[in-house]
Design a protein around this motif. Structure first.
Motif, PDB file in Angstrom:
ATOM      1  N   PHE A   1      44.319  14.312 -12.719  1.00  0.00           N
ATOM      2  CA  PHE A   1      42.755  14.979 -13.291  1.00  0.00           C
ATOM      3  C   PHE A   1      42.107  14.799 -14.315  1.00  0.00           C
ATOM      4  CE2 PHE A   1      45.244  17.997 -10.790  1.00  0.00           C
ATOM      5  CZ  PHE A   1      44.515  19.057 -10.752  1.00  0.00           C
ATOM      6  N   ASP A   2      42.742  13.377 -15.062  1.00  0.00           N
ATOM      7  CA  ASP A   2      42.330  12.615 -16.363  1.00  0.00           C
ATOM      8  C   ASP A   2      41.287  11.926 -15.445  1.00  0.00           C
ATOM      9  OD1 ASP A   2      43.728  13.731 -18.660  1.00  0.00           O
ATOM     10  OD2 ASP A   2      44.634  11.676 -18.219  1.00  0.00           O
ATOM     11  N   LYS A   3      40.967  10.952 -14.404  1.00  0.00           N
ATOM     12  CA  LYS A   3      40.327  10.536 -13.458  1.00  0.00           C
ATOM     13  C   LYS A   3      39.112  11.519 -13.102  1.00  0.00           C
ATOM     14  CE  LYS A   3      38.671   6.721 -10.980  1.00  0.00           C
ATOM     15  NZ  LYS A   3      36.910   7.157 -11.314  1.00  0.00           N
ATOM     16  N   LEU A   4      39.599  12.532 -13.018  1.00  0.00           N
ATOM     17  CA  LEU A   4      38.196  13.942 -12.011  1.00  0.00           C
ATOM     18  C   LEU A   4      37.361  13.745 -13.558  1.00  0.00           C
ATOM     19  CD1 LEU A   4      40.010  15.861  -9.732  1.00  0.00           C
ATOM     20  CD2 LEU A   4      38.002  14.391  -9.167  1.00  0.00           C
ATOM     21  N   ILE A   5      38.212  14.349 -14.872  1.00  0.00           N
ATOM     22  CA  ILE A   5      37.621  14.960 -16.152  1.00  0.00           C
ATOM     23  C   ILE A   5      36.716  13.595 -16.345  1.00  0.00           C
ATOM     24  CG2 ILE A   5      37.315  14.711 -18.297  1.00  0.00           C
ATOM     25  CD1 ILE A   5      39.738  16.487 -17.779  1.00  0.00           C
ATOM     26  N   ALA A   6      36.672  12.427 -16.211  1.00  0.00           N
ATOM     27  CA  ALA A   6      36.112  11.169 -16.037  1.00  0.00           C
ATOM     28  C   ALA A   6      35.104  11.392 -15.925  1.00  0.00           C
ATOM     29  CB  ALA A   6      36.683   9.469 -16.491  1.00  0.00           C
ATOM     30  N   ASP A   7      34.952  11.536 -14.344  1.00  0.00           N
ATOM     31  CA  ASP A   7      34.422  11.469 -13.535  1.00  0.00           C
ATOM     32  C   ASP A   7      33.149  12.381 -13.108  1.00  0.00           C
ATOM     33  OD1 ASP A   7      35.273   9.127 -12.264  1.00  0.00           O
ATOM     34  OD2 ASP A   7      35.818  10.251 -10.676  1.00  0.00           O
ATOM     35  N   HIS A   8      33.735  13.812 -14.251  1.00  0.00           N
ATOM     36  CA  HIS A   8      32.798  14.870 -13.825  1.00  0.00           C
ATOM     37  C   HIS A   8      32.518  15.392 -14.534  1.00  0.00           C
ATOM     38  CE1 HIS A   8      33.040  14.523  -9.023  1.00  0.00           C
ATOM     39  NE2 HIS A   8      34.011  14.118  -9.196  1.00  0.00           N
ATOM     40  N   GLY A   9      32.924  15.355 -15.803  1.00  0.00           N
ATOM     41  CA  GLY A   9      32.975  15.879 -17.523  1.00  0.00           C
ATOM     42  C   GLY A   9      34.053  17.308 -17.505  1.00  0.00           C
ATOM     43  N   GLU A  10      33.550  18.338 -16.074  1.00  0.00           N
ATOM     44  CA  GLU A  10      34.191  19.083 -16.382  1.00  0.00           C
ATOM     45  C   GLU A  10      34.537  19.507 -14.369  1.00  0.00           C
ATOM     46  OE1 GLU A  10      31.937  22.653 -16.730  1.00  0.00           O
ATOM     47  OE2 GLU A  10      32.662  22.738 -19.778  1.00  0.00           O
ATOM     48  N   ILE A  11      36.315  20.440 -14.518  1.00  0.00           N
ATOM     49  CA  ILE A  11      36.461  19.993 -12.716  1.00  0.00           C
ATOM     50  C   ILE A  11      36.694  21.617 -12.956  1.00  0.00           C
ATOM     51  CG2 ILE A  11      37.350  17.894 -13.219  1.00  0.00           C
ATOM     52  CD1 ILE A  11      40.388  19.185 -13.941  1.00  0.00           C
ATOM     53  N   ASN A  12      36.686  22.637 -11.710  1.00  0.00           N
ATOM     54  CA  ASN A  12      37.320  23.315 -10.917  1.00  0.00           C
ATOM     55  C   ASN A  12      38.716  23.253 -10.239  1.00  0.00           C
ATOM     56  OD1 ASN A  12      35.178  24.523 -11.991  1.00  0.00           O
ATOM     57  ND2 ASN A  12      33.766  23.653  -9.998  1.00  0.00           N
ATOM     58  N   ILE A  13      40.431  23.865 -10.730  1.00  0.00           N
ATOM     59  CA  ILE A  13      41.294  23.251 -10.179  1.00  0.00           C
ATOM     60  C   ILE A  13      42.111  24.892  -8.940  1.00  0.00           C
ATOM     61  CG2 ILE A  13      43.643  23.133 -10.418  1.00  0.00           C
ATOM     62  CD1 ILE A  13      42.403  22.601 -13.427  1.00  0.00           C
ATOM     63  N   LEU A  14      42.031  24.758  -8.315  1.00  0.00           N
ATOM     64  CA  LEU A  14      42.973  25.795  -7.250  1.00  0.00           C
ATOM     65  C   LEU A  14      44.914  25.013  -7.042  1.00  0.00           C
ATOM     66  CD1 LEU A  14      41.450  27.747  -4.581  1.00  0.00           C
ATOM     67  CD2 LEU A  14      43.875  26.033  -4.171  1.00  0.00           C
ATOM     68  N   ILE A  15      45.401  25.821  -7.751  1.00  0.00           N
ATOM     69  CA  ILE A  15      46.744  25.485  -7.539  1.00  0.00           C
ATOM     70  C   ILE A  15      47.735  26.612  -6.688  1.00  0.00           C
ATOM     71  CG2 ILE A  15      49.087  25.581  -8.856  1.00  0.00           C
ATOM     72  CD1 ILE A  15      47.029  24.733 -11.032  1.00  0.00           C
ATOM     73  N   VAL A  16      48.134  26.810  -5.726  1.00  0.00           N
ATOM     74  CA  VAL A  16      48.891  27.323  -4.465  1.00  0.00           C
ATOM     75  C   VAL A  16      50.122  26.924  -5.285  1.00  0.00           C
ATOM     76  CG1 VAL A  16      49.101  27.782  -1.948  1.00  0.00           C
ATOM     77  CG2 VAL A  16      46.898  26.823  -2.437  1.00  0.00           C
ATOM     78  N   ILE A  17      51.081  27.948  -5.156  1.00  0.00           N
ATOM     79  CA  ILE A  17      51.603  27.797  -5.903  1.00  0.00           C
ATOM     80  C   ILE A  17      53.219  28.634  -4.826  1.00  0.00           C
ATOM     81  CG2 ILE A  17      54.219  28.527  -7.795  1.00  0.00           C
ATOM     82  CD1 ILE A  17      51.554  28.306  -9.888  1.00  0.00           C
ATOM     83  N   ASP A  18      54.132  27.978  -4.177  1.00  0.00           N
ATOM     84  CA  ASP A  18      55.258  28.323  -3.138  1.00  0.00           C
ATOM     85  C   ASP A  18      55.773  28.877  -4.609  1.00  0.00           C
ATOM     86  OD1 ASP A  18      56.670  28.469  -0.343  1.00  0.00           O
ATOM     87  OD2 ASP A  18      57.641  27.387  -1.990  1.00  0.00           O
ATOM     88  N   ASP A  19      56.505  29.990  -3.463  1.00  0.00           N
ATOM     89  CA  ASP A  19      57.779  30.808  -4.405  1.00  0.00           C
ATOM     90  C   ASP A  19      59.149  30.084  -4.591  1.00  0.00           C
ATOM     91  OD1 ASP A  19      56.115  32.554  -3.384  1.00  0.00           O
ATOM     92  OD2 ASP A  19      57.016  32.900  -1.240  1.00  0.00           O
ATOM     93  N   ASN A  20      59.253  29.254  -4.298  1.00  0.00           N
ATOM     94  CA  ASN A  20      60.522  28.541  -4.697  1.00  0.00           C
ATOM     95  C   ASN A  20      59.974  27.437  -5.174  1.00  0.00           C
ATOM     96  OD1 ASN A  20      62.310  30.438  -4.008  1.00  0.00           O
ATOM     97  ND2 ASN A  20      61.602  29.386  -1.587  1.00  0.00           N
TER      98      ASN A  20
END
Length: 121
Positions: A33-52
Motif C-alpha cells: 500500500f505504501d508503494k501504491l501511495i508513493a506511485d499515485h498519491g491517493e489510492i482507492n481500496i476495496l476490502i472483501v472480508i470473509d466471515d471467519n
C-alpha cells in the motif's frame, strides 16, 4: 491471509481477507500500500472480508497505525462483507471519514461488482 484481487490496477487495489492475519502478513501488505501511495498519491481500496477472519493484536495495531498515518492518501474505501456489525460501524464512521476526505461504504458480498464500480468512480 490476504490476497490481491485480479481487478486491482493503478491506484485501485482490492484485497480478500480470510483466516488469520498476523503481523508479518500485515506488514507485507502495508509495504504494498505504501508503494501504491508513493506511485499515485491517493489510492482507492476495496476490502472483501470473509466471515471467519482473525487478526493478531500486533497486526490490528499495525493496520490501525498505518491507516491513521495515511488517511490523507485514501480516497474511496469499500468494505465488502456479510457482517451486519461492519455495515453498522461503517455507517456510523462514514460521516467522520468524509471530514478527512475519505468516502467509505459497505457492500454485501453479492454486490461485489457494484463495490468495484463505486470504489473506482
Amino acid at each position: 491471509m490476504i490476497t490481491r484481487l485480479e481487478q486491482s490496477e493503478g491506484a485501485n487495489i482490492g484485497v480478500f481477507v480470510s483466516g488469520k492475519v498476523d503481523a508479518a502478513e500485515e506488514n507485507k501488505w502495508i509495504a504494498i500500500f505504501d508503494k501504491l501511495i508513493a506511485d499515485h498519491g491517493e489510492i482507492n481500496i476495496l476490502i472483501v472480508i470473509d466471515d471467519n477472519i482473525s487478526f493478531t493484536l500486533e497486526a490490528a495495531y499495525n493496520d490501525f497505525k498505518w491507516a491513521l498515518k495515511n488517511i490523507k492518501h485514501m480516497n474511496n474505501l469499500a468494505i465488502v462483507s456479510n457482517s451486519k456489525t461492519l455495515a453498522w460501524l461503517i455507517a456510523v464512521d462514514s460521516p467522520f471519514g468524509k471530514l478527512v476526505g475519505v468516502n467509505e461504504k459497505h457492500f454485501e458480498t453479492s454486490e461485489l461488482a457494484q463495490a468495484w464500480h463505486w470504489v473506482t468512480s
